[in-house]
Design a protein around this motif. Structure first.
Motif, PDB file in Angstrom:
ATOM      1  N   TRP A 132       0.707  -1.117  -0.031  1.00 21.99           N
ATOM      2  CA  TRP A 132       0.035   0.055   0.081  1.00 21.99           C
ATOM      3  C   TRP A 132       1.004   1.319   0.336  1.00 21.99           C
ATOM      4  N   LYS A 133       0.747   1.945  -1.087  1.00 23.03           N
ATOM      5  CA  LYS A 133       1.432   3.318  -1.107  1.00 23.03           C
ATOM      6  C   LYS A 133       2.962   3.136  -0.945  1.00 23.03           C
ATOM      7  N   ASN A 134       3.614   1.962  -1.314  1.00 28.70           N
ATOM      8  CA  ASN A 134       4.958   1.628  -0.838  1.00 28.70           C
ATOM      9  C   ASN A 134       5.362   1.856   0.451  1.00 28.70           C
ATOM     10  N   MET A 135       4.325   1.921   1.441  1.00 29.53           N
ATOM     11  CA  MET A 135       4.636   2.225   2.855  1.00 29.53           C
ATOM     12  C   MET A 135       4.166   0.742   3.309  1.00 29.53           C
ATOM     13  N   GLY A 136       2.938   0.335   3.194  1.00 29.97           N
ATOM     14  CA  GLY A 136       2.416  -0.920   4.033  1.00 29.97           C
ATOM     15  C   GLY A 136       2.604  -2.026   3.354  1.00 29.97           C
ATOM     16  N   TYR A 137       3.415  -3.126   4.178  1.00 30.92           N
ATOM     17  CA  TYR A 137       3.502  -4.195   3.411  1.00 30.92           C
ATOM     18  C   TYR A 137       2.628  -5.359   4.099  1.00 30.92           C
ATOM     19  N   GLY A 138       1.882  -6.014   3.627  1.00 25.17           N
ATOM     20  CA  GLY A 138       1.401  -7.157   4.108  1.00 25.17           C
ATOM     21  C   GLY A 138       2.027  -8.203   4.263  1.00 25.17           C
ATOM     22  N   VAL A 139       2.504  -8.906   5.310  1.00 27.56           N
ATOM     23  CA  VAL A 139       3.673  -9.815   5.212  1.00 27.56           C
ATOM     24  C   VAL A 139       3.047 -11.090   5.597  1.00 27.56           C
ATOM     25  N   THR A 140       1.655 -11.312   5.974  1.00 26.99           N
ATOM     26  CA  THR A 140       1.222 -12.607   6.315  1.00 26.99           C
ATOM     27  C   THR A 140      -0.121 -12.631   5.563  1.00 26.99           C
ATOM     28  N   ALA A 141      -0.512 -14.079   5.391  1.00 26.68           N
ATOM     29  CA  ALA A 141      -1.969 -14.173   4.540  1.00 26.68           C
ATOM     30  C   ALA A 141      -2.549 -15.320   5.896  1.00 26.68           C
ATOM     31  N   GLU A 142      -3.416 -14.714   6.634  1.00 22.74           N
ATOM     32  CA  GLU A 142      -4.072 -15.332   7.911  1.00 22.74           C
ATOM     33  C   GLU A 142      -5.538 -15.736   7.764  1.00 22.74           C
ATOM     34  N   PRO A 143      -5.733 -16.915   7.236  1.00 27.29           N
ATOM     35  CA  PRO A 143      -7.237 -17.394   7.209  1.00 27.29           C
ATOM     36  C   PRO A 143      -7.978 -17.197   8.806  1.00 27.29           C
ATOM     37  N   ILE A 266     -12.508 -15.604   5.427  1.00 29.93           N
ATOM     38  CA  ILE A 266     -11.971 -14.056   5.450  1.00 29.93           C
ATOM     39  C   ILE A 266     -10.296 -14.495   5.526  1.00 29.93           C
ATOM     40  N   VAL A 267      -9.608 -13.761   4.722  1.00 24.12           N
ATOM     41  CA  VAL A 267      -8.192 -14.014   4.978  1.00 24.12           C
ATOM     42  C   VAL A 267      -7.413 -12.630   5.321  1.00 24.12           C
ATOM     43  N   ALA A 268      -6.699 -12.381   6.619  1.00 29.37           N
ATOM     44  CA  ALA A 268      -6.256 -11.235   7.095  1.00 29.37           C
ATOM     45  C   ALA A 268      -4.873 -11.318   6.811  1.00 29.37           C
ATOM     46  N   SER A 269      -4.367  -9.926   6.900  1.00 25.98           N
ATOM     47  CA  SER A 269      -2.716  -9.947   6.757  1.00 25.98           C
ATOM     48  C   SER A 269      -2.289  -9.015   7.927  1.00 25.98           C
ATOM     49  N   ARG A 270      -1.175  -9.273   8.309  1.00 25.74           N
ATOM     50  CA  ARG A 270      -0.349  -8.321   9.160  1.00 25.74           C
ATOM     51  C   ARG A 270       0.257  -7.366   8.229  1.00 25.74           C
ATOM     52  N   VAL A 271       0.043  -6.083   8.784  1.00 24.37           N
ATOM     53  CA  VAL A 271       0.485  -5.098   7.812  1.00 24.37           C
ATOM     54  C   VAL A 271       1.919  -4.320   8.572  1.00 24.37           C
TER      55      VAL A 271
END
Length: 279
Positions: A132-143, A266-271
């Motif tokens: 997101w905007k070269n700032m936020g990186y979603g580093v996981t995919a958590e069901p 639902i799949v969430a991500s830690r940003v």
């Protein structure tokens, strides 16, 4: 900032050489950044992941940078948001890296100017939606799934869809009264986020939540108490539980079963992002 960048790389699963050399394929400019990292002594990270779950990542960072200490502060997602905002506005020392599963709050911090841009060389390998905007990186995919007590919910009764979960609650309302667990959306930002996703996916969510409410559920601010309740039998089933935590617990506790619903999951991500004032 280099110590923060390399911690971010480790979160995304990139292999960092133990001698802290420039990763293969990275620009030569990273040599200067690595030199700066060698004189820095500590990286401060705020996150809402369990400290125990972060231990392997922190250990990998320490192997890459033996002279740099990781100060990881575990916070509830709302507390993390408030602390990052208040410290930055007051110009007090704060986190270098901010990492949370509360995607909505992370997006707000980024949009409100509390992050700095970092265009990672790994970006082309990531899904477009993970950056997101070269700032936020979603580093996981958590069901997100259902967790149940194997003794109290027999295999034939285990719900495999949200509709089946609602039907189970209505058909067995008496036995399940006081024995259904879920996040308290008034205290858990993650729980609120998951319900928002439920409502955005299907209008049937209202009926399901009415069925949950009719059981006078056990409400929790965090995941651990829900898993404890299901394991002990105090709760028979739990709704919208963070999948990786549930699976990790189920691997060492045969009393717990985990289901990811077939109709939708639902799949969430830690940003993660580098804080605006990180140096």
């Amino acid at each position: 900032m280099m110590r923060t960048i390399f911690l971010l790389l480790l979160l995304t699963g990139v292999a960092v050489p133990a001698t802290a050399q420039r990763p293969a394929g990275y620009p030569r400019s990273y040599d200067a950044l690595i030199a700066e990292a060698r004189v820095e002594r500590v990286v401060d990270a705020y996150g809402n992941a369990d400290t125990a779950a972060m231990a392997p990542t922190i250990a990998a960072f320490r192997r890459a940078f033996p002279g740099v200490r990781v100060n990881y502060v575990e916070l509830e997602s709302r507390d993390l948001y408030r602390r990052a905002v208040s410290e930055t506005r007051a110009r007090r020392p704060s986190a270098d890296l901010v990492w949370s599963s509360a995607m909505d709050l992370q997006a707000k911090l980024i949009n409100d100017g509390f992050a700095q841009a970092y265009q990672s060389p790994e970006k082309p390998a990531l899904p477009q939606a993970a950056v997101w905007k070269n700032m936020g990186y979603g580093v996981t995919a958590e069901p997100v799934g259902f967790v149940y007590n194997r003794r109290l919910i027999p295999p034939a009764a285990v719900p495999r869809t949200h509709e089946a979960f609602e039907r189970l609650l209505r058909d067995r309302r008496g036995p399940l009264t006081g024995r259904v667990a879920t996040y308290d959306p008034t205290r858990s930002n993650v729980g609120y986020l998951y319900l928002t996703e439920d409502y955005g996916t299907t209008r049937d969510t209202r009926g399901l939540l009415q069925a949950i409410a009719a059981t006078r559920p056990l409400l929790s601010r965090t995941t651990g108490p829900m898993l404890d309740a299901v394991a002990s039998g105090r709760a028979a089933i739990a709704y919208n539980v963070v999948g990786p935590y549930a699976l990790a617990r189920a691997r060492r506790d045969a009393r717990i079963g985990v289901v990811f619903p077939r109709d939708y999951t639902i799949v969430a991500s830690r940003v993660a992002f580098i804080a605006r004032d990180a140096t």
